[in-house]
Design an enzyme around this catalytic site. Structure first.
Site, short mmCIF file in Angstrom:
data_model
loop_
_atom_site.label_atom_id
_atom_site.label_comp_id
_atom_site.label_asym_id
_atom_site.label_seq_id
_atom_site.Cartn_x
_atom_site.Cartn_y
_atom_site.Cartn_z
N PRO A 23 0.82 -1.22 0.00
CA PRO A 23 0.00 0.00 0.00
C PRO A 23 0.85 1.26 0.00
O PRO A 23 1.85 1.34 0.72
CB PRO A 23 -0.80 -0.12 1.30
CG PRO A 23 -0.72 -1.54 1.70
CD PRO A 23 0.60 -2.04 1.19
N CYS A 25 0.13 5.52 0.05
CA CYS A 25 -0.83 6.62 0.07
C CYS A 25 -0.60 7.57 -1.10
O CYS A 25 0.54 7.94 -1.39
CB CYS A 25 -0.73 7.39 1.39
SG CYS A 25 -1.34 6.45 2.80
N GLN A 100 -6.09 -1.78 2.11
CA GLN A 100 -5.61 -1.71 3.49
C GLN A 100 -6.55 -0.82 4.29
O GLN A 100 -6.74 0.36 3.97
CB GLN A 100 -4.19 -1.15 3.54
CG GLN A 100 -3.56 -1.20 4.92
CD GLN A 100 -2.20 -0.54 4.96
OE1 GLN A 100 -2.10 0.67 4.79
NE2 GLN A 100 -1.15 -1.32 5.19
N TYR A 182 0.48 4.22 13.50
CA TYR A 182 -0.94 4.55 13.49
C TYR A 182 -1.64 3.88 14.67
O TYR A 182 -1.00 3.28 15.53
CB TYR A 182 -1.53 4.22 12.12
CG TYR A 182 -0.84 5.02 11.02
CD1 TYR A 182 -0.77 6.41 11.10
CD2 TYR A 182 -0.21 4.40 9.95
CE1 TYR A 182 -0.10 7.16 10.14
CE2 TYR A 182 0.45 5.14 8.98
CZ TYR A 182 0.51 6.52 9.09
OH TYR A 182 1.18 7.26 8.14
N ARG A 230 -0.54 -5.95 8.46
CA ARG A 230 0.79 -5.35 8.42
C ARG A 230 1.09 -4.76 9.80
O ARG A 230 0.28 -4.00 10.35
CB ARG A 230 0.85 -4.24 7.35
CG ARG A 230 2.26 -3.80 7.01
CD ARG A 230 2.28 -2.75 5.92
NE ARG A 230 3.56 -2.73 5.22
CZ ARG A 230 3.93 -1.79 4.35
NH1 ARG A 230 3.10 -0.79 4.05
NH2 ARG A 230 5.10 -1.86 3.76
#
Length: 376
Positions: A23, A25, A100, A182, A230
Site C-alpha cells: 500500500p 498513500c 488496506q 498509526y 501489516r
C-alpha cells in the site's frame, strides 16, 4: 523455476507469483472518495506483473484518515467509487486487488506530505484525533484524546463496516494496518501506550485492543477471501516494540486465521533513526516472525529493489512473499522485468508484447540504461 515466480496460496487466494505491491498513500482523494488519479494508478499497478496489489491506507472513519486528502470507506459514495474502479480493472486484468483498512490515531488530521511537510492540518481542515494515550506524536502537534471504552467500540464497528463495504465493492483481500505509528501501533508500543488499565502495561494488555479489532475484522471478512495484516517489528528506539513482541503478536494473528503477516517498522517515534537506505533493512523482522510461526505466510518489505535480491530472500527462507512499493512506482513493469531477469515468461499484456524482450531489439539497451550499467 524461480521461487519468486512460483504460485503461492494465501488463504483461499492463489497468487500467480510472490510479488506484492504494498500500500502507498496517494493523498489525492476528495472527502475520502477516490478520484481519476486512483483509477489510473491502481489500473497501472494491476498490469505491473505482480501477483497481488494492495491499495493505500484507507480510513475506516473520518477521524481515521492520515490526511484530509486520504481515501476512506465509511459511506456509500466512497464504496461506489471503489466498486467502479475494481469493475473497470476486471475488464483487462485478473490481478487480485486488496485494500488496506486503517485508522491513523494521533497521526491523523495532517496535510499531504508535499504541503508543510505533512504537518498538522490547518484549523479549517483539522479534526479531533484519538490514541491509546493523550500523548502527542511531536511537541508541536495536536494532543489526541485517549480512547475510552465507547471510543474503542466505535473504532471496532468502523473496521467491521468498512470491511463489509470492501467486500461489496469487489476487493479480493483486506489488509489490516497495525503499523507505522498509526492507531493500533499506538496501543502495541510501550512508547506511545501509557495506559494503566487492561489495555496498557504488559504485552498481553497492549495487544488486547489490536487483537479485538483483528478478531472483529476476521469475523466480518468472508473466509472465501484473503485477510492479512501489516505490523511493526521495531520502533527503532530503545524501549519500543521488539522483534520478540512482534513475533508473539504475529503468532496470535496467525492462530486467529489471518492469511499472511506483513512485517515493516518505524513511524511511531518522530526522532527514530531508521536505516531506510540499507538493502533488506526490515527483513530481519520478517525472519523472526517466520521462525516463531513457520506455518504462516510471512511478507518482507524494505529496500528490496532487484529481482535477484527478492529471489534470494525467498530461497533463504526468510519470507514467503516480497512486497515492493517505490520500486514499482519507479518501474511499473517491475514484475515483467523481474520475470525476464530470472528466466521466466515475461507475462506482458498482449497489447504490450511487442515492447518485450522477445520482440523488441531495444529491450536490452533500455534495461541497461535503466539500471545504469551503460551510459546514455
Amino acid at each position: 523455476m524461480s521461487l519468486l515466480f512460483t504460485p503461492r496460496a494465501v488463504g483461499p487466494l492463489t497468487l500467480k507469483n510472490r510479488i506484492v505491491v504494498a500500500p502507498m498513500c496517494m493523498y489525492s482523494a476528495v472527502e475520502g472518495v477516490p478520484q481519476p488519479w486512483h483509477a489510473q494508478h491502481i489500473g497501472r499497478l494491476a498490469l505491473s506483473g505482480a501477483g497481488l496489489v494492495v491499495i493505500e491506507a484507507t480510513g475506516v472513519e473520518p477521524a481515521g484518515r492520515i490526511s484530509w486528502a486520504d481515501t476512506g470507506l465509511w459511506n456509500d459514495e466512497q464504496e461506489a467509487a471503489f466498486a467502479r474502479i475494481i469493475r473497470d480493472i476486471r475488464t483487462y486484468s485478473d490481478t487480485p486487488i486488496g485494500i488496506q483498512l486503517a485508522h491513523a490515531g494521533r497521526k491523523a488530521s495532517t496535510n499531504p506530505p508535499w504541503i508543510d511537510r505533512g504537518g498538522p492540518a490547518p484549523a479549517d481542515k483539522a479534526w479531533e484525533t484519538f490514541s491509546a494515550s493523550a500523548q502527542a506524536f511531536k511537541a508541536d502537534w495536536h494532543t489526541p484524546t485517549a480512547l475510552d471504552q465507547a471510543g474503542m467500540d466505535r473504532v471496532v464497528e468502523a473496521f467491521v463496516d468498512s470491511a463489509q463495504r470492501a467486500d461489496r465493492a469487489g476487493f479480493d483481500l483486506v489488509e489490516l494496518h497495525a503499523a507505522h505509528g498509526y492507531l493500533l501501533t499506538q496501543f502495541l508500543s510501550p512508547l506511545s501506550n501509557e495506559r494503566t488499565d487492561e489495555f496498557g502495561g504488559s504485552l498481553e494488555n497492549r495487544m488486547r485492543f489490536p487483537l479485538r479489532v483483528a478478531q472483529a475484522l476476521r469475523d466480518a471478512w468472508p473466509r472465501t477471501k484473503a485477510l492479512g495484516v501489516r505490523f511493526n517489528g521495531s520502533d527503532w528506539t530503545e524501549g519500543g516494540i521488539t522483534p520478540d513482541e512482534a513475533a508473539a503478536f504475529g503468532h496470535a494473528l496467525d492462530a486467529m486465521g489471518y492469511d499472511y503477516l506483513h512485517l515493516t517498522s518505524g513511524g511511531n517515534v518522530a526522532t527514530a533513526r531508521i536505516p531506510g537506505d540499507q538493502p533488506n533493512y526490515q527483513v530481519a523482522f520478517a525472519e523472526a516472525v517466520k521462525a516463531a510461526t513457520p506455518e504462516a505466510n510471512v511478507m518482507a518489505v524494505g529496500m528490496i529493489v532487484t529481482p535477484q535480491q527478492a529471489e534470494d530472500l525467498l530461497v533463504q527462507g526468510k519470507a514467503d512473499l516480497i512486497a515492493l512499493a517505490r520500486a514499482v512506482l519507479d518501474d511499473p513493469n517491475w514484475g515483467h522485468h523481474a520475470a525476464v531477469a530470472l528466466g521466466q515468461p515475461e507475462g506482458l499484456p498482449v497489447q504490450y508484447e511487442r515492447a518485450g524482450a522477445a520482440h523488441w531489439p531495444g529491450y536490452a539497451t533500455a534495461r541497461a540504461l535503466a539500471d545504469g550499467s551503460v551510459a546514455a
